[in-house]
Design a protein around this motif. Sequence first.
Motif, PDB file in Angstrom:
ATOM      1  N   ILE A 541       0.836  -1.204   0.000  1.00  0.00           N
ATOM      2  CA  ILE A 541       0.000   0.000   0.000  1.00  0.00           C
ATOM      3  C   ILE A 541       0.873   1.257   0.000  1.00  0.00           C
ATOM      4  O   ILE A 541       0.620   2.223  -0.742  1.00  0.00           O
ATOM      5  N   MET A 542       1.906   1.239   0.861  1.00  0.00           N
ATOM      6  CA  MET A 542       2.795   2.396   0.936  1.00  0.00           C
ATOM      7  C   MET A 542       3.480   2.658  -0.416  1.00  0.00           C
ATOM      8  O   MET A 542       3.546   3.790  -0.885  1.00  0.00           O
ATOM      9  N   LYS A 543       3.958   1.588  -1.057  1.00  0.00           N
ATOM     10  CA  LYS A 543       4.621   1.739  -2.357  1.00  0.00           C
ATOM     11  C   LYS A 543       3.657   2.238  -3.418  1.00  0.00           C
ATOM     12  O   LYS A 543       3.997   3.104  -4.241  1.00  0.00           O
ATOM     13  N   LEU A 544       2.414   1.711  -3.411  1.00  0.00           N
ATOM     14  CA  LEU A 544       1.409   2.136  -4.389  1.00  0.00           C
ATOM     15  C   LEU A 544       1.003   3.589  -4.178  1.00  0.00           C
ATOM     16  O   LEU A 544       0.778   4.341  -5.142  1.00  0.00           O
ATOM     17  N   GLU A 545       0.890   4.003  -2.902  1.00  0.00           N
ATOM     18  CA  GLU A 545       0.551   5.398  -2.600  1.00  0.00           C
ATOM     19  C   GLU A 545       1.637   6.347  -3.097  1.00  0.00           C
ATOM     20  O   GLU A 545       1.350   7.430  -3.643  1.00  0.00           O
ATOM     21  N   LEU A 546       2.899   5.931  -2.901  1.00  0.00           N
ATOM     22  CA  LEU A 546       4.006   6.748  -3.394  1.00  0.00           C
ATOM     23  C   LEU A 546       3.995   6.839  -4.916  1.00  0.00           C
ATOM     24  O   LEU A 546       4.221   7.904  -5.504  1.00  0.00           O
ATOM     25  N   GLU A 547       3.728   5.681  -5.539  1.00  0.00           N
ATOM     26  CA  GLU A 547       3.685   5.659  -7.001  1.00  0.00           C
ATOM     27  C   GLU A 547       2.523   6.502  -7.516  1.00  0.00           C
ATOM     28  O   GLU A 547       2.656   7.231  -8.516  1.00  0.00           O
ATOM     29  N   LEU A 548       1.398   6.439  -6.819  1.00  0.00           N
ATOM     30  CA  LEU A 548       0.221   7.215  -7.219  1.00  0.00           C
ATOM     31  C   LEU A 548       0.504   8.718  -7.091  1.00  0.00           C
ATOM     32  O   LEU A 548       0.137   9.516  -7.973  1.00  0.00           O
ATOM     33  N   ALA A 549       1.168   9.103  -5.988  1.00  0.00           N
ATOM     34  CA  ALA A 549       1.518  10.513  -5.797  1.00  0.00           C
ATOM     35  C   ALA A 549       2.476  10.990  -6.888  1.00  0.00           C
ATOM     36  O   ALA A 549       2.336  12.117  -7.420  1.00  0.00           O
ATOM     37  N   TYR A 550       3.428  10.114  -7.248  1.00  0.00           N
ATOM     38  CA  TYR A 550       4.381  10.457  -8.302  1.00  0.00           C
ATOM     39  C   TYR A 550       3.655  10.642  -9.637  1.00  0.00           C
ATOM     40  O   TYR A 550       3.888  11.628 -10.362  1.00  0.00           O
TER      41      TYR A 550
END
Length: 587
Positions: A541-550
Amino acid sequence: MNLSFSGLSKGYEGKIILENIKGQITDGDKIGLIGANGVGKTTLVKILTGGEEGDAGEISYSPTYIKTLYLPQNPKFDKGLYVYEDIVKFLFQWARNNNSNHVDDIDVLAKTALNRVGLGEELWNRQAINLSGGEKTKLVLSRMFVCDFDFLVLDEPTNHLDMESYEWLEDFIKSLDKPMLIVSHDRFFLDNVVNTIWELTPGELKVYQGNYTNYKLQKEIETKNITKEYHKQQTKIQQLKAVISNRENWYHKAHKSAGQNDYLRARAKKHASTLKAKKTQLERLEKEKIEKPRKEISPAFDVINKNIMGRKFPRFLIQGKNIGKSFGENQVLKDISFNVERGDRIAVIGANGSGKTTLLKTICGIYEDYSGSLKINPSVNIGYFSQELENLDYEATILDDVLKEGATLQETRLLLACLLFRGDAVFKKIGNLSTGEKGRVTFAKLILSGANLLVLDEPTNYMDIQSKEKVEEALEEFQGSIIFVSHDRYFINRLANRIFLIENKKLRVFEGNYEYYLSKSRKGKIEQEKEKQHRDIAESIMKLELELAYLGGKLDQTIDEEEKEELNRQYLKVASELNKKRKQMGT
């Protein structure tokens, strides 16, 4: 598959090992072969797998060629051959001997097999001959993963394995849809994996449907029925003998007094005919005589508890606090604390090399250079059973050596009989005994030593099932306390009321029997797996949230429509994946 045999006989140097043995193995059979040590189990297995020839008998196979994988109890490894090389060499030999094509990618196959049995890469370049007993067993078991066999034969496959390896092997055996024959003294293992028991005795091979526990129940019923038939036959024999005796007396008197009287002579002749028929009936019964079932000698309660009965012991026998033990720079135990209470029957379990024997030797005062404190109540008299069986006089007879413990001749003979040393067997020289027999003698000496706390390190090693059960019966009668190390889960399950698990140098205590420990352990593993899954999902989830923000930031800065469309597609894909992960987390 169908393998059938009949009339199998085999002898060595004039001694008959197998005589007129018959049996059959078909698809779906998972057979446990049991019997006393020396009865011929391994000999039978070798004949069935082509390793030896019988002196007589026939073996038939359907189909005519069956690919049989036989994993021996005591494998021989070539000197200088490394672990990885051993499995590769075996794979080539198997392919050559069985016209097998199952060697497409030897390297991958060999490494996968070694990993599956728990022999990691750090062991692959070690000489196989230098492995520990458990590692050697695993190396032999790895052969199951490189062979396309039709029929599997295992001779004592659980030797030297730790508990985790037992469970892995059981799961694998249960998943195999192949007929198999397993020689084993491990009753817990037999309970979990077989559906048929073969019991080999000096006279025959008997078949019982079900696992080991089912076999025991059937044996009890069988013994009761044979005992009933024996007494019934004995009553009939005695009745016939009485009738024959009476008729013989009457006949002699009647024949003598009949003289020339035709009537009396005819009656005497008729009685003679009846007498002959009764004698024939008696001869037939004597010829088909049922052997008297051997009466099992119950454990000698008064002898076993001679030095315990009538004595009062405190609640706490031993108290250990923050105990640590190292050998040089190798720390085995670290800050472990425990209590041993009156009436405890504690099984100490853990992986090979985890420190189980170290703990026992520390408790017994053999190791004195430990950290922490160990308080032993003055009323405690410890009796220690070592794996090395060090307290035997190899030049003495069994009886003479056990008598040294101070019991009377009658008490000593009674206990030895309980442990299967009956009659003249007590006059055997200890130096001529098998390892299992020496273990029983050591146990007898320990019981008679006056100890009220028994500390036992693998007390049933090398014993056959009957010997194990006799030791268990004696320990069940013992009224003192027991701390023991054993890999025999059936033994643990029968005796233990507390479990000490040594893991990662620490001690965990389970206040219950072995089944309680298993349920807690499995529950703990499930919870650990859930925690791991939870952590993995949270990390995703943390990685996906970062990717989504990027991706969101890139979308805001991008002017090119084609690039924007691609970024939007990626954004929606990541957002969808993120929603799935959040649902899994329940958020």
